[in-house]
Design a protein around this motif. Structure first.
Motif, PDB file in Angstrom:
ATOM      1  N   GLN A   1       0.835  -1.206   0.000  1.00 22.85           N
ATOM      2  CA  GLN A   1       0.000   0.000   0.000  1.00 22.85           C
ATOM      3  C   GLN A   1       0.863   1.247   0.000  1.00 22.85           C
ATOM      4  O   GLN A   1       0.617   2.206  -0.744  1.00 22.85           O
ATOM      5  CB  GLN A   1      -0.895   0.034   1.256  1.00 22.85           C
ATOM      6  N   LEU A   2       1.875   1.216   0.858  1.00 25.52           N
ATOM      7  CA  LEU A   2       2.775   2.363   0.974  1.00 25.52           C
ATOM      8  C   LEU A   2       3.464   2.645  -0.360  1.00 25.52           C
ATOM      9  O   LEU A   2       3.483   3.788  -0.840  1.00 25.52           O
ATOM     10  CB  LEU A   2       3.805   2.070   2.074  1.00 25.52           C
ATOM     11  N   VAL A   3       4.004   1.608  -0.958  1.00 28.16           N
ATOM     12  CA  VAL A   3       4.769   1.792  -2.199  1.00 28.16           C
ATOM     13  C   VAL A   3       3.833   2.168  -3.349  1.00 28.16           C
ATOM     14  O   VAL A   3       4.134   3.052  -4.161  1.00 28.16           O
ATOM     15  CB  VAL A   3       5.562   0.505  -2.520  1.00 28.16           C
ATOM     16  N   SER A   4       2.688   1.514  -3.405  1.00 27.94           N
ATOM     17  CA  SER A   4       1.711   1.825  -4.444  1.00 27.94           C
ATOM     18  C   SER A   4       1.308   3.292  -4.378  1.00 27.94           C
ATOM     19  O   SER A   4       1.257   3.986  -5.391  1.00 27.94           O
ATOM     20  CB  SER A   4       0.494   0.913  -4.251  1.00 27.94           C
ATOM     21  N   ASP A   5       1.039   3.750  -3.173  1.00 31.95           N
ATOM     22  CA  ASP A   5       0.579   5.116  -2.977  1.00 31.95           C
ATOM     23  C   ASP A   5       1.698   6.112  -3.292  1.00 31.95           C
ATOM     24  O   ASP A   5       1.504   7.102  -4.003  1.00 31.95           O
ATOM     25  CB  ASP A   5       0.104   5.265  -1.526  1.00 31.95           C
ATOM     26  N   TYR A   6       2.873   5.831  -2.790  1.00 29.36           N
ATOM     27  CA  TYR A   6       3.995   6.784  -2.882  1.00 29.36           C
ATOM     28  C   TYR A   6       4.506   6.903  -4.305  1.00 29.36           C
ATOM     29  O   TYR A   6       4.892   7.979  -4.754  1.00 29.36           O
ATOM     30  CB  TYR A   6       5.115   6.307  -1.955  1.00 29.36           C
ATOM     31  N   LEU A   7       4.518   5.772  -5.023  1.00 30.49           N
ATOM     32  CA  LEU A   7       5.069   5.775  -6.378  1.00 30.49           C
ATOM     33  C   LEU A   7       3.994   5.806  -7.462  1.00 30.49           C
ATOM     34  O   LEU A   7       4.324   5.855  -8.654  1.00 30.49           O
ATOM     35  CB  LEU A   7       5.966   4.548  -6.595  1.00 30.49           C
ATOM     36  N   GLY A   8       2.733   5.728  -7.050  1.00 29.56           N
ATOM     37  CA  GLY A   8       1.670   5.761  -8.046  1.00 29.56           C
ATOM     38  C   GLY A   8       1.649   4.533  -8.943  1.00 29.56           C
ATOM     39  O   GLY A   8       1.316   4.603 -10.122  1.00 29.56           O
ATOM     40  N   VAL A   9       2.009   3.392  -8.368  1.00 32.40           N
ATOM     41  CA  VAL A   9       2.006   2.128  -9.102  1.00 32.40           C
ATOM     42  C   VAL A   9       0.788   1.330  -8.643  1.00 32.40           C
ATOM     43  O   VAL A   9       0.497   1.315  -7.449  1.00 32.40           O
ATOM     44  CB  VAL A   9       3.301   1.343  -8.796  1.00 32.40           C
ATOM     45  N   PRO A  10       0.071   0.667  -9.553  1.00 35.50           N
ATOM     46  CA  PRO A  10      -1.084  -0.113  -9.097  1.00 35.50           C
ATOM     47  C   PRO A  10      -0.682  -1.115  -8.018  1.00 35.50           C
ATOM     48  O   PRO A  10       0.366  -1.768  -8.123  1.00 35.50           O
ATOM     49  CB  PRO A  10      -1.560  -0.826 -10.368  1.00 35.50           C
ATOM     50  N   PHE A  11      -1.526  -1.236  -7.003  1.00 34.84           N
ATOM     51  CA  PHE A  11      -1.258  -2.100  -5.845  1.00 34.84           C
ATOM     52  C   PHE A  11      -0.888  -3.513  -6.286  1.00 34.84           C
ATOM     53  O   PHE A  11       0.041  -4.125  -5.753  1.00 34.84           O
ATOM     54  CB  PHE A  11      -2.507  -2.112  -4.962  1.00 34.84           C
ATOM     55  N   GLU A  12      -1.614  -4.017  -7.276  1.00 32.37           N
ATOM     56  CA  GLU A  12      -1.388  -5.413  -7.689  1.00 32.37           C
ATOM     57  C   GLU A  12      -0.070  -5.572  -8.439  1.00 32.37           C
ATOM     58  O   GLU A  12       0.362  -6.701  -8.699  1.00 32.37           O
ATOM     59  CB  GLU A  12      -2.566  -5.932  -8.531  1.00 32.37           C
ATOM     60  N   ASN A  13       0.586  -4.476  -8.743  1.00 33.35           N
ATOM     61  CA  ASN A  13       1.880  -4.547  -9.421  1.00 33.35           C
ATOM     62  C   ASN A  13       3.061  -4.461  -8.448  1.00 33.35           C
ATOM     63  O   ASN A  13       4.190  -4.225  -8.864  1.00 33.35           O
ATOM     64  CB  ASN A  13       2.004  -3.426 -10.458  1.00 33.35           C
ATOM     65  N   VAL A  14       2.750  -4.601  -7.161  1.00 38.34           N
ATOM     66  CA  VAL A  14       3.800  -4.488  -6.147  1.00 38.34           C
ATOM     67  C   VAL A  14       3.905  -5.806  -5.387  1.00 38.34           C
ATOM     68  O   VAL A  14       2.898  -6.348  -4.917  1.00 38.34           O
ATOM     69  CB  VAL A  14       3.487  -3.346  -5.150  1.00 38.34           C
ATOM     70  N   GLU A  15       5.099  -6.331  -5.283  1.00 36.39           N
ATOM     71  CA  GLU A  15       5.330  -7.580  -4.557  1.00 36.39           C
ATOM     72  C   GLU A  15       6.368  -7.320  -3.468  1.00 36.39           C
ATOM     73  O   GLU A  15       7.431  -6.761  -3.739  1.00 36.39           O
ATOM     74  CB  GLU A  15       5.869  -8.642  -5.538  1.00 36.39           C
ATOM     75  N   VAL A  16       6.042  -7.741  -2.249  1.00 35.52           N
ATOM     76  CA  VAL A  16       6.951  -7.514  -1.130  1.00 35.52           C
ATOM     77  C   VAL A  16       7.758  -8.786  -0.858  1.00 35.52           C
ATOM     78  O   VAL A  16       7.198  -9.876  -0.745  1.00 35.52           O
ATOM     79  CB  VAL A  16       6.168  -7.087   0.130  1.00 35.52           C
ATOM     80  N   VAL A  17       9.062  -8.630  -0.776  1.00 38.75           N
ATOM     81  CA  VAL A  17       9.979  -9.751  -0.566  1.00 38.75           C
ATOM     82  C   VAL A  17      10.649  -9.569   0.797  1.00 38.75           C
ATOM     83  O   VAL A  17      11.167  -8.492   1.098  1.00 38.75           O
ATOM     84  CB  VAL A  17      11.057  -9.793  -1.669  1.00 38.75           C
ATOM     85  N   HIS A  18      10.615 -10.615   1.608  1.00 40.90           N
ATOM     86  CA  HIS A  18      11.247 -10.504   2.924  1.00 40.90           C
ATOM     87  C   HIS A  18      11.702 -11.876   3.374  1.00 40.90           C
ATOM     88  O   HIS A  18      11.318 -12.896   2.804  1.00 40.90           O
ATOM     89  CB  HIS A  18      10.273  -9.907   3.943  1.00 40.90           C
ATOM     90  N   GLY A  19      12.543 -11.912   4.399  1.00 40.16           N
ATOM     91  CA  GLY A  19      12.833 -13.173   5.057  1.00 40.16           C
ATOM     92  C   GLY A  19      13.882 -14.034   4.379  1.00 40.16           C
ATOM     93  O   GLY A  19      13.886 -15.242   4.571  1.00 40.16           O
ATOM     94  N   ASP A  20      14.787 -13.437   3.634  1.00 43.12           N
ATOM     95  CA  ASP A  20      15.792 -14.246   2.936  1.00 43.12           C
ATOM     96  C   ASP A  20      17.061 -13.423   2.809  1.00 43.12           C
ATOM     97  O   ASP A  20      17.083 -12.398   2.133  1.00 43.12           O
ATOM     98  CB  ASP A  20      15.250 -14.643   1.555  1.00 43.12           C
ATOM     99  N   THR A  21      18.136 -13.899   3.434  1.00 44.42           N
ATOM    100  CA  THR A  21      19.357 -13.086   3.460  1.00 44.42           C
ATOM    101  C   THR A  21      20.001 -12.954   2.084  1.00 44.42           C
ATOM    102  O   THR A  21      20.840 -12.076   1.897  1.00 44.42           O
ATOM    103  CB  THR A  21      20.403 -13.677   4.429  1.00 44.42           C
ATOM    104  N   GLU A  22      19.644 -13.814   1.143  1.00 44.80           N
ATOM    105  CA  GLU A  22      20.217 -13.669  -0.195  1.00 44.80           C
ATOM    106  C   GLU A  22      19.349 -12.822  -1.110  1.00 44.80           C
ATOM    107  O   GLU A  22      19.736 -12.535  -2.240  1.00 44.80           O
ATOM    108  CB  GLU A  22      20.465 -15.055  -0.822  1.00 44.80           C
ATOM    109  N   LYS A  23      18.165 -12.458  -0.646  1.00 46.26           N
ATOM    110  CA  LYS A  23      17.303 -11.624  -1.483  1.00 46.26           C
ATOM    111  C   LYS A  23      17.248 -10.184  -0.990  1.00 46.26           C
ATOM    112  O   LYS A  23      17.215  -9.256  -1.781  1.00 46.26           O
ATOM    113  CB  LYS A  23      15.884 -12.198  -1.508  1.00 46.26           C
TER     114      LYS A  23
END
Lengths: 158, 787
Positions: free
Chosen positions: B516-538
């Motif tokens: 939501q934050l990134v979609s709003d701030y960058l004006g990118v559709p919400f469904e076009n944003v994927e959050v990646v977490h929990g992996d030290t190589e990513k």
């Protein structure tokens, strides 16, 4: 002592060779790789492993796999049809009835058995029914709300 | 407000997989050629021992039986505590070695002595039973007072008298002076009961070693995979950081208990290297009860000095804090810098002194649990304030209001080393009183009395320090790590966005909120944003999720990264639109040239960035990907008032919570639905502590509450429906104005419940958990006292 069993899981006939001490939940998770059914305790308290056996909710950690011989088992993976969530699943999504998701499959399966027995439960009845399902995240507030909404949707309400 | 933007109650992206049973929790994974581990654990609270592993090693399916001696022979290190607290004497705390596998002495029930690796989980467990342990029991001590007494059994040679530290904060002389001129002094002895965290997913770990590359992989239930990697590499020395890949996939709740670096995941990873095959361990719940770090466990004496008008002159607190048998990863800072620093509460108390003795006992280690120090502080402050109200005859709400830090007094330097940044405490109190119909309580009490029930109402005006935290501050206080956060934004050529965060979601809904934050701030559709977490190589190195920090610190890091993306996008747009960079504006996803109709969407900018056929490459790099690191200027200070109303049945001692109102100031809110859910869960945790949960050891150190049949978890019918509302004073020092919401409920709730219970009972002589038996006894001793 290995035993051969065959049963129906989520509408499909399956057979497996298991140890006589293998639990139903182990059969589901390890043999069938249906990992949506979770194990959260070792005393049959938490309800993360609730599945339906012949239409009734059962804690799959409390039943031996061989006791399910010939039974029809439904797990959380068997609810959505053609990628469309079951109304109870959808109600959990719409009402934020889950957080970490670990207790969720058991909650949903348990809720469906409640609604099968009592299509229009009160909030108090839902809370009483959930005696065997623990959640650490939600404080149950939104789980109760979700189940009431899911029951309503299953009755054809909006 | 955009449909899926900041402030919208967007249903969660992650829910579909959790609802269809397709989540990816650690235990859901099996690796090729995997083996299974079981631990041999001490049944004695304190003993020396020898092991005979020969029968186990020969048991069917056993691959290896490894002991502390094997671990030592490999030259590996011990577990660490990452925060050195300095005591009154200027000396650092005592941090005795915490072996990954005890080699000759066990110090609590559950202490691991050996790891058995076998072809199946059952074979491993069966074989673990065949390890013969010859114990020579030593005297054990579970109670803090007994551990501090002369002649007590000594748990560590490095910690004489079982004292970890004797720490203080505040101004003792000024506080003594304040008490000397007090009109009234209220005194209270309080127990903050020990809790067992009980995230619903038991801890699990799969270690893997690739002999071809020399690389290790650890997949586990962690709230902070990079911190796990750092400690396992730098201190335990399993493998160097660049040869260790840590993955924390879906994690079924943490509440603090999955922050820490434990014996089990360390042993599993090491064993994988020893045998050259993956090793998997999943705790059963019985292991969780003895091996997950516990929480709370304080005993305090508290005194509050008031003047004739009920103004708080001074607060004096003396606390014993149980560390258990070893110092867990962050144990030392919990009853010190996360506790004593919160004694100001929401009040203008003129002088404060708090001293804490941290004590070793033969019990499971104690560390941070949802709130971590701040629930204990709030319990001290809000119980004594309520008690003072009843002693002085001033209404508890009025007494609080009279002492609140005024809303125009921020930034407010406290007597205990913090500077509160913003707040409006009276606003939250007034809103809570209105929602709880505080004015109508007397009528409800009378009506309940007619039914034979005792009705009480309790307030808790809590404050917490969250968004942990400024590296400079925590570093000066002894932290061994920095506490910033990282965020990365990667535009793909087709215009969609990958968001990388060093924080970790284990129920908090980051995949939705951050999108939501990134979609709003960058004006990118919400469904076009994927959050990646929990992996030290990513993801870039990140500090993880605890202390209600993910949005305040991690979200702010994403803002820094997004600002860099926009700055670069402006250059690209200026080049493409043949305009001067200064004339390019960015809004709603579009770069526009002021005074013209020229525009370029950020997705077009991204495409251009990856197809730089005509770029002036000496001025403009290809690609659109940026990383931000954010280290805040201060903590954030969520605060608010919770109101609890109870009815007690004097015949049975059963307490029913009949109403709950929470009014919290979390600053700005990204997803109000998620925030409400966090409050519900926190309150439930706090109600559990107040009414149901109590970890109990016998005098010799045996855990008596070792299963869900003995330890009462809150169930649905123990808890009320809750009314949750918010006020908002934005955080002035982070770019989002957010404060954090994950712990508030657990911090506020225990005092609110116990203030209501003691109000109902008419006595403060009852400790948590106020079980029916405790209530019934408190009522009995009252009637005896009257007789």
């Amino acid at each position: 002592m290995p035993v051969d069993i065959s049963l129906n899981v989520n509408g499909k006939a399956v057979s497996a060779q298991v140890e006589d001490r293998t639990l139903l939940v182990e059969l589901l998770r390890e043999n069938l790789r249906l990992t949506g059914t979770h194990v959260g305790c070792d005393t049959s308290q938490c309800g993360a492993c609730v599945v339906h056996v012949d239409g009734r909710s059962v804690k799959a950690c409390t039943m031996l796999a061989r006791q399910a011989q010939g039974a029809a088992v439904t797990t959380i993976e068997g609810l959505a049809e053609d990628g469309k969530l079951h109304p109870m699943q959808e109600a959990f999504r719409e009402n934020h009835g889950l957080q970490c998701g670990f207790c969720t499959p058991g909650m949903v399966m348990s809720a469906l058995d409640l609604v099968a027995r009592n299509p229009d439960p009160s909030g108090a009845e839902v809370r009483e029914w959930l005696e065997g399902n623990l959640c650490r995240c939600t404080g149950y507030h939104n789980i109760v709300k979700s189940i009431l909404a899911g029951a309503n949707a299953m009755r054809g309400g909006s | 407000m955009a449909e899926n933007g900041i402030g919208a109650a967007v249903p969660r992206t992650e829910d579909h997989r959790f609802l269809t049973g397709t989540g990816d929790y650690t235990d859901d994974t099996n690796l090729p050629h995997q083996t299974y581990a079981a631990f041999v654990r001490s049944t004695h609270p304190h003993a020396t021992f020898t092991l005979d592993t020969s029968a186990a090693a020969a048991a069917p399916g056993v691959v290896a039986v490894l002991t502390g001696a094997d671990f030592a022979a490999d030259g590996k290190g011990s577990l660490i505590c990452g925060w050195a607290v300095t005591g009154k004497d200027g000396e650092p705390h005592k941090a005795p070695p915490h072996p990954v596998l005890a080699a000759d002495t066990v110090r609590h029930v559950g202490d691991a002595m050996a790891i058995v690796v076998a072809e199946s989980a059952r074979a491993a467990r069966d074989a673990a039973e065949q390890v013969e342990v010859d114990y020579s029991p030593l005297p054990a001590v579970a109670s803090m007072r007994e551990a501090l007494a002369d002649g007590a059994p000594q748990i560590h040679a490095e910690a004489p008298g079982n004292l970890c530290y004797d720490w203080e904060i505040g101004d003792r002389a000024a506080t003594d002076e304040a008490f000397a001129r007090a009109h009234h002094v209220t005194r209270l002895d309080l127990v903050n009961n020990r809790l067992i965290p009980n995230a619903m997913e038991p801890r699990a770990a799969i270690g893997d070693y690739n002999p071809a590359s020399g690389n290790y992989t650890l997949r586990l239930t962690s709230q902070n995979p990079h911190v796990h990697r750092l400690v396992l590499a730098a201190f335990v020395q399993i493998a160097p950081e660049h040869k260790l890949h840590v993955i924390a996939p879906d994690v079924g709740g943490g509440f603090g208990s999955k922050i820490f670096i434990y014996q089990e995941e360390t042993a599993v990873l090491w064993a994988a290297g020893r045998i050259g095959r993956p090793v998997k361990w999943t705790a059963d719940r019985s292991e969780s009860f003895v091996a997950d770090a516990h929480g709370r466990d304080h005993e305090s004496h508290v005194e509050l000095a008031l003047d004739a008008d009920g103004r708080f002159l001074g607060l004096r607190v003396s606390t014993l804090a149980n560390m258990g048998a070893y110092l867990s990863t962050f144990a030392s800072c919990v009853p010190s810098y996360l506790y004593g620093t919160l004694m100001q509460g929401q009040y203008t108390t003129g002088a404060i002194y708090c001293e804490v003795k941290a004590v070793f006992t033969n019990t499971t280690p104690v560390d941070a649990l949802r709130g971590a120090g701040r629930p204990e502080a709030t319990y001290v402050v809000e119980r004594i304030v309520d008690r003072a109200a009843h002693e002085t005859g001033i209404d508890p709400a009025e007494l609080r209001r009279r002492n609140f830090i005024p809303s125009d007094a921020f930034p407010y330097p406290t007597q205990v080393a913090l500077e509160y940044d913003s707040g409006n405490y009276a606003l939250a109190l007034d809103r809570a009183l209105e929602l709880a119909d505080y004015a109508g309580f007397d009528a409800r009490r009378a009506e309940a009395g007619a039914r034979g029930k005792l009705r009480g109402i309790g307030l808790s005006a809590y404050i917490e320090a969250c968004g942990i935290a400024p590296s400079q501050v925590v570093g000066s206080l002894g932290a061994g790590v920095g506490l910033w956060e990282s965020g990365g934004i990667r535009f793909n050529p087709t215009g969609n966005v990958l968001v990388y965060t060093g924080s970790h979601s284990h129920g908090q809904g980051h995949e939705t909120t951050f999108a939501q934050l990134v979609s709003d701030y960058l004006g990118v559709p919400f469904e076009n944003v994927e959050v990646v977490h929990g992996d030290t190589e990513k993801t870039p190195f990140g500090m993880g999720t605890y202390g209600s920090r993910s949005l305040a610190v991690g979200g702010s890091a994403l803002v820094k990264a997004m600002d860099k993306v926009i700055a670069k996008g402006r250059k690209i747009a200026a080049f493409s639109l043949e305009a001067s960079e200064e004339d390019v504006e960015f809004s709603g996803g579009d770069f526009t040239v002021a005074g013209t109709d020229k525009r370029m969407n950020i997705a077009e900018v991204a495409f251009s960035a990856y197809v730089p056929h005509n770029y002036p490459l000496d001025e403009l790099e290809p690609g659109l990907e940026e990383t931000g690191f954010y280290d805040p200027a201060n903590f954030t200070f969520p605060a608010g008032t919770h109101v609890c109303e109870v009815e007690v049945d004097p015949e049975t001692g059963v307490t029913e919570i009949v109403n709950w109102v929470a009014v919290d100031d979390f600053g700005n809110v990204i997803n109000p639905m998620i925030v409400e859910g966090q409050v519900h869960g926190g309150v439930a945790h706090g109600i559990g502590q107040a009414l149901l949960e109590g970890c109990t050891y016998d005098a010799g150190g045996q855990l008596l509450t070792g299963s869900f049949m003995d330890y009462t978890m809150p169930r649905a019918d123990d808890l009320p429906d809750m009314t949750v509302d918010t006020t908002c004073t934005p955080c002035p020092h982070n770019p989002l104005g957010v404060k954090g919401c994950g712990e508030a409920g657990a911090i506020a709730a225990p005092a609110a419940v116990m203030n209501a219970v003691t109000h109902a009972l008419g006595t403060s002589a009852i400790d948590m958990p106020a079980t029916p038996q405790a209530v019934w006894r408190a009522l009995g001793s009252q009637s005896q006292a009257r007789a």
